[in-house]
Scaffold this motif. Structure first.
Motif, mmCIF file in Angstrom:
data_model
loop_
_atom_site.group_PDB
_atom_site.id
_atom_site.type_symbol
_atom_site.label_atom_id
_atom_site.label_comp_id
_atom_site.label_asym_id
_atom_site.label_seq_id
_atom_site.Cartn_x
_atom_site.Cartn_y
_atom_site.Cartn_z
ATOM 1 N N ARG A 46 0.796 -1.175 -0.202
ATOM 2 C CA ARG A 46 0.187 -0.102 -0.133
ATOM 3 C C ARG A 46 0.989 1.284 -0.012
ATOM 4 O O ARG A 46 0.277 2.215 0.670
ATOM 5 N N LYS A 47 2.042 1.097 -0.608
ATOM 6 C CA LYS A 47 2.890 2.273 -0.685
ATOM 7 C C LYS A 47 2.686 3.135 -2.074
ATOM 8 O O LYS A 47 2.597 2.195 -3.068
ATOM 9 N N PRO A 48 2.279 4.478 -2.193
ATOM 10 C CA PRO A 48 2.184 5.192 -3.286
ATOM 11 C C PRO A 48 3.694 4.904 -4.162
ATOM 12 O O PRO A 48 4.645 4.998 -3.688
ATOM 13 N N VAL A 49 3.337 4.937 -5.386
ATOM 14 C CA VAL A 49 4.341 4.581 -6.252
ATOM 15 C C VAL A 49 4.528 5.537 -7.474
ATOM 16 O O VAL A 49 3.582 6.154 -7.976
ATOM 17 N N LEU A 50 5.895 5.934 -7.715
ATOM 18 C CA LEU A 50 6.114 7.069 -8.553
ATOM 19 C C LEU A 50 6.847 6.438 -9.592
ATOM 20 O O LEU A 50 8.172 5.974 -9.686
ATOM 21 N N LEU A 51 6.640 6.496 -10.810
ATOM 22 C CA LEU A 51 7.160 6.015 -12.012
ATOM 23 C C LEU A 51 7.832 7.131 -12.680
ATOM 24 O O LEU A 51 7.158 7.987 -13.085
ATOM 25 N N LYS A 52 9.132 6.843 -12.899
ATOM 26 C CA LYS A 52 10.075 8.222 -13.472
ATOM 27 C C LYS A 52 10.617 7.735 -14.698
ATOM 28 O O LYS A 52 11.369 6.731 -14.745
ATOM 29 N N GLY A 53 10.315 8.606 -15.956
ATOM 30 C CA GLY A 53 11.047 8.108 -17.092
ATOM 31 C C GLY A 53 10.525 8.871 -18.064
ATOM 32 O O GLY A 53 9.480 9.736 -17.855
ATOM 33 N N PRO A 54 11.168 8.748 -19.482
ATOM 34 C CA PRO A 54 10.590 9.783 -20.293
ATOM 35 C C PRO A 54 9.530 9.286 -21.247
ATOM 36 O O PRO A 54 8.972 8.118 -20.889
ATOM 37 N N THR A 55 8.887 10.273 -22.016
ATOM 38 C CA THR A 55 7.437 10.086 -22.526
ATOM 39 C C THR A 55 7.497 8.979 -23.422
ATOM 40 O O THR A 55 8.888 8.558 -24.183
ATOM 41 N N GLY A 56 6.627 8.111 -23.361
ATOM 42 C CA GLY A 56 6.656 7.035 -24.408
ATOM 43 C C GLY A 56 7.078 5.734 -23.992
ATOM 44 O O GLY A 56 7.535 4.905 -24.601
ATOM 45 N N GLY A 162 -4.975 2.304 -3.844
ATOM 46 C CA GLY A 162 -3.589 2.379 -4.001
ATOM 47 C C GLY A 162 -3.195 3.788 -5.144
ATOM 48 O O GLY A 162 -4.274 4.041 -5.811
ATOM 49 N N VAL A 163 -1.937 4.134 -5.078
ATOM 50 C CA VAL A 163 -1.832 5.218 -5.998
ATOM 51 C C VAL A 163 -0.645 5.066 -6.680
ATOM 52 O O VAL A 163 0.578 4.651 -6.197
ATOM 53 N N ILE A 164 -0.572 5.417 -7.954
ATOM 54 C CA ILE A 164 0.504 5.384 -8.920
ATOM 55 C C ILE A 164 0.617 6.513 -9.653
ATOM 56 O O ILE A 164 -0.449 7.128 -10.182
ATOM 57 N N SER A 165 1.727 7.182 -9.596
ATOM 58 C CA SER A 165 1.847 8.609 -10.334
ATOM 59 C C SER A 165 2.919 8.417 -11.149
ATOM 60 O O SER A 165 3.879 7.529 -11.180
#
Length: 285
Positions: A46-56, A162-165
């Motif tokens: 149940r941890k918020p997830v941050l996805l970091k990366g370029p477009t596409g 859950g949170v995904i950003s």
């Protein structure tokens, strides 16, 4: 059965048919052997997830694949400078009931996700104004609750909430994330696919395409990524999403025109457009 598999099975049992249409589609291919399971570990906790990366690079597809795996609907927010509390939480409106005008609150994606136990997907979270998102702080940390400022209701998150950003760093219109907000997430780098993963993706998406076309696109993709690393092209030039679009267009036209329309024409810098098309002509010979 692993702990992750047990958690997924429990959540699927709680799925309501009325929300089935909000469940994402599978299909994300991870760039290494660990990333997918590492992200799932945070989701199970149940941890918020941050996805970091370029477009596409596949951040949205990854979020949809998580939604599909858990059988759990996903509410989406597309951030911009115009995003406000109403877009997040909902708004009051007048409705007619039994001949009387009454005020009702129409719940937004955050409130719906918290109450129903859905995933909340916040796309391009660093496009939002810094003063907009602190309203989510208590929902993102250990408290998993918030007070709706429009109704005064105290909302405690459903156990499955859950949170995904997703974030594109350094792009025009983006700003550095507030540290208090960033510290509530576990961050994962989402790079472009390379090598065998790219081959797998193209074979899956275009099983009937000629090998010469797939080779052209795959060679071009690898070359573009090298130029991005060398600082000669911006990241959008190597977008896997755009290359897939170009491959789809190539079923109906010359591949060189397809990559021009799907990628080159979207590049702002003329020198980048010229370099891109030079690379494309090189691999099309």
């Amino acid at each position: 059965m692993s702990l992750i598999e047990q958690d997924i099975a429990k959540r699927k049992k709680r799925l309501h048919e009325e929300y089935e249409k909000l469940i994402g589609q599978p299909g994300y291919i991870a760039p290494d052997n660990h990333l997918w399971e590492d992200i799932l570990s945070a989701v199970v906790l149940r941890k918020p997830v941050l996805l970091k990366g370029p477009t596409g690079a596949g951040k949205t597809k990854l979020a949809e694949s998580i939604s599909s795996l858990f059988g759990q609907p996903m509410q989406s927010i597309n951030c911009s400078v115009d995003l406000d509390a109403e877009a997040l939480l909902g708004f009051k409106t007048l409705v007619q009931r039994d001949g009387q005008s009454v005020i009702e609150f129409v719940e937004g994606p955050v409130v719906t996700a918290m109450k129903k136990g859905h995933f909340l997907y916040i796309d391009e979270i660093n496009m939002a104004k810094a003063e907009t998102l602190p309203i989510l702080h208590s929902a993102l940390d250990h408290r998993r609750m918030m007070t709706n400022p429009f109704t005064g209701e105290v909302i405690e998150a459903h156990p499955d909430f859950g949170v995904i950003s997703a974030i594109n760093e350094g792009y025009i219109g983006t700003t550095p994330m507030n540290e208090a907000l960033k510290n509530r997430f576990i961050a994962y780098p989402i790079p472009y696919l390379t090598g065998q993963q790219l081959v797998e993706l193209w074979n899956r998406e275009f099983p009937e395409s000629e090998e010469s076309l797939k080779s052209f696109m795959l060679n071009l993709a690898e070359d573009l990524m090298k130029q991005v690393k060398n600082g000669l092209l911006s990241e959008e030039a190597a977008s896997i999403r755009s290359l897939l679009d170009a491959t789809a267009l190539s079923q109906y036209m010359d591949p060189l025109r397809a990559v021009q329309y799907a990628i080159a024409e979207k590049l702002e810098d003329e020198s980048e457009r010229d370099l891109f098309m030079d690379l494309a002509h090189t691999w099309k010979k």
